[in-house]
Motif scaffolding. Sequence first.
Motif, mmCIF file in Angstrom:
data_model
loop_
_atom_site.group_PDB
_atom_site.id
_atom_site.type_symbol
_atom_site.label_atom_id
_atom_site.label_comp_id
_atom_site.label_asym_id
_atom_site.label_seq_id
_atom_site.Cartn_x
_atom_site.Cartn_y
_atom_site.Cartn_z
ATOM 1 N N SER A 54 20.146 -0.575 6.645
ATOM 2 C CA SER A 54 21.600 0.235 5.831
ATOM 3 C C SER A 54 21.461 1.379 4.519
ATOM 4 C CB SER A 54 22.548 -0.191 5.994
ATOM 5 O OG SER A 54 23.308 0.326 5.609
ATOM 6 N N ASP A 56 23.902 1.625 3.325
ATOM 7 C CA ASP A 56 25.132 1.832 2.512
ATOM 8 C C ASP A 56 24.979 0.145 2.081
ATOM 9 O OD1 ASP A 56 26.230 3.619 3.288
ATOM 10 O OD2 ASP A 56 27.398 3.061 5.321
ATOM 11 N N ASP A 57 24.063 -0.479 2.198
ATOM 12 C CA ASP A 57 24.430 -2.073 1.582
ATOM 13 C C ASP A 57 23.175 -1.927 0.720
ATOM 14 O OD1 ASP A 57 23.320 -4.634 1.149
ATOM 15 O OD2 ASP A 57 23.872 -5.211 3.624
ATOM 16 N N THR A 78 19.551 4.178 7.344
ATOM 17 C CA THR A 78 20.751 4.449 8.377
ATOM 18 C C THR A 78 21.397 4.630 7.463
ATOM 19 O OG1 THR A 78 20.767 2.436 9.066
ATOM 20 C CG2 THR A 78 19.592 2.970 10.121
ATOM 21 N N ASP A 79 22.655 5.562 8.058
ATOM 22 C CA ASP A 79 23.778 5.823 7.527
ATOM 23 C C ASP A 79 24.113 5.885 5.878
ATOM 24 O OD1 ASP A 79 24.799 3.917 9.060
ATOM 25 O OD2 ASP A 79 23.824 1.711 8.562
ATOM 26 N N GLY A 80 23.425 7.477 5.728
ATOM 27 C CA GLY A 80 23.008 8.085 5.477
ATOM 28 C C GLY A 80 23.500 9.586 5.487
ATOM 29 N N SER A 83 20.510 11.821 10.434
ATOM 30 C CA SER A 83 20.737 11.280 11.450
ATOM 31 C C SER A 83 19.721 10.200 12.022
ATOM 32 C CB SER A 83 21.482 12.645 12.157
ATOM 33 O OG SER A 83 20.095 13.280 13.090
ATOM 34 N N ASP A 84 20.849 10.003 13.271
ATOM 35 C CA ASP A 84 19.452 8.714 13.673
ATOM 36 C C ASP A 84 18.419 9.774 14.569
ATOM 37 O OD1 ASP A 84 20.921 6.778 13.031
ATOM 38 O OD2 ASP A 84 21.911 6.377 14.781
ATOM 39 N N THR A 107 23.721 -6.493 12.515
ATOM 40 C CA THR A 107 22.871 -5.200 11.545
ATOM 41 C C THR A 107 21.549 -4.997 12.944
ATOM 42 O OG1 THR A 107 23.339 -6.220 9.767
ATOM 43 C CG2 THR A 107 21.650 -4.291 10.326
ATOM 44 N N GLU A 110 22.931 -3.036 16.335
ATOM 45 C CA GLU A 110 23.744 -1.815 16.197
ATOM 46 C C GLU A 110 22.283 -0.504 15.283
ATOM 47 O OE1 GLU A 110 26.282 -2.618 12.011
ATOM 48 O OE2 GLU A 110 27.774 -3.071 13.323
ATOM 49 N N ALA A 111 21.489 -0.733 14.688
ATOM 50 C CA ALA A 111 20.601 0.045 14.987
ATOM 51 C C ALA A 111 19.331 0.460 16.138
ATOM 52 C CB ALA A 111 19.520 -0.933 14.078
#
Length: 505
Positions: A54, A56-57, A78-80, A83-84, A107, A110-111
């Motif tokens: 992620s 964000d981590d 991901t999460d930036g 897109s997926d 996690t 969610e991925a």
Amino acid sequence: MPTAEGVDGKTGEKFQVREPSGPALVLDSTDPAELALTASQAFFHASPVVVLASADDDDARSTAAATGAAVTAPVLLTDGGVSDVNIVAELGRLGAGSVVVIGDDETVAEAGAATGEAAVVGFDPGALSAAAEAAASTGRGGDKKRGEVKVEMPAADRLDDADVDGLRAEIPDVADPSLLQEVLVAVDPKLGQEAAIGTALAAGAVPVEVPGGSVAASPETVETIRTLKPLGVVGIGDSFGSAEALGWQVGVATSGATLPDGSLRLFPGRYVSTSYTVPAGVADPAADAAGAVDAASINGEVLGGTPLVTVTASLRSTAAGEDGDHVAEQPLETITPAVEAIREAGQLVLLDVAPGNQPLVAQLDDLEPLLSQPGVGLSVHPEFRIAGNGADSGAVPVAELQAVVDRLAEIATKRGLPQVMLEVHQSTSASVVDREALQVPPQVAVIFTAAGPGAGQATADGVWADVAGDIPAHTFLGWSAPSEVPADPTSIMPTDPLLGLVSAG
């Protein structure tokens, strides 16, 4: 979204790592996920395994980077800003059959949308908790601002060997590739770059930290690059500027060429010329240059700066001449001894060229052998431009000056030269039409010297205010001192903006 410019590659079993298409490439996205994606595109043609975390981590990004380097796999986030769908498309391009997701079971679950049809392997090493503790003790956690975080290169000791061995047992057994050991990856580590750096290390690129994105800022960095002699360089981060600028910096570091003081850039600093210009047509140019060197040294001490000497390379002519350009060029064999004598004395040289009625850049062909030497620059006088009919026109379009800048940058890049000085004499800013549009690459230091009102006199306040106002970005200012400099020159020299050159006239 930025794109990578890599072509061709070195083949390993089931995957390929990429080489840059030219001497340099810069991946400059400030979004961690975009930067990670462009790094994957730049360094890998294909890979059976991809590491995913992620954006964000902070800890997950760092662990993913170390994991990618450990198992020779690109790292995506991901999460930036990606897109997926983009991530799934990249997995397809790479031909990745397995995705290592950094994090706990939640996690990993969610991925799912970003992993497509690839097999998912969760990886939650004990290093995560240890890293969190380390972050708290080094200022990464708590109330510290993100900008205060010290970012380190992805390190294998972030991971436990047993964890890595266990991970390798769950992913395809990838043969060692032919890695990019002759490609340098320049990094000025910042938060968000971890994944991209990890991908570069996975491809085998050799990392070198470049503080502030400036190779010249650190003698240790210059020496490292000089020792490595890389065939290509990839800069990660937005502090490196253009690919051309980075390639030039590395080229200079590799060539070993420096300015007289051992540096690669002219600024910050101040330079002082002398009214003793090496004239045309003297019987002994080298001896004449010696006198100019002495005069420049004295002026440098009085006015406070590094001395330089101007050598007359061409003169305006009232007659059109055989080529019709109203310029009397000095033979190269005549001025070369003077240039060599000045350089041997450890001083900078400016070749003074008259504009005539041809574009300024036209004279650079004949002068290239001298301009190809470190510490030799150019001085031009746009207000003395002669129109086609032989009358003064008093100005040149900015495109004409741009052509000179671009040609000097080309010579510096081709020859592996340190920064080249270009002095532009102006008694009015209007002598370069649309001056503010000038684009200056890092290979060239452009100085607009406020010159006037007459020979031997200090620049008038009005001329200084006009020429110094709204100069183009990344340029510097010069000012003409009187022939008789007072004991305290600071009493007459302008202080705002700062002077880059004092032309003692």
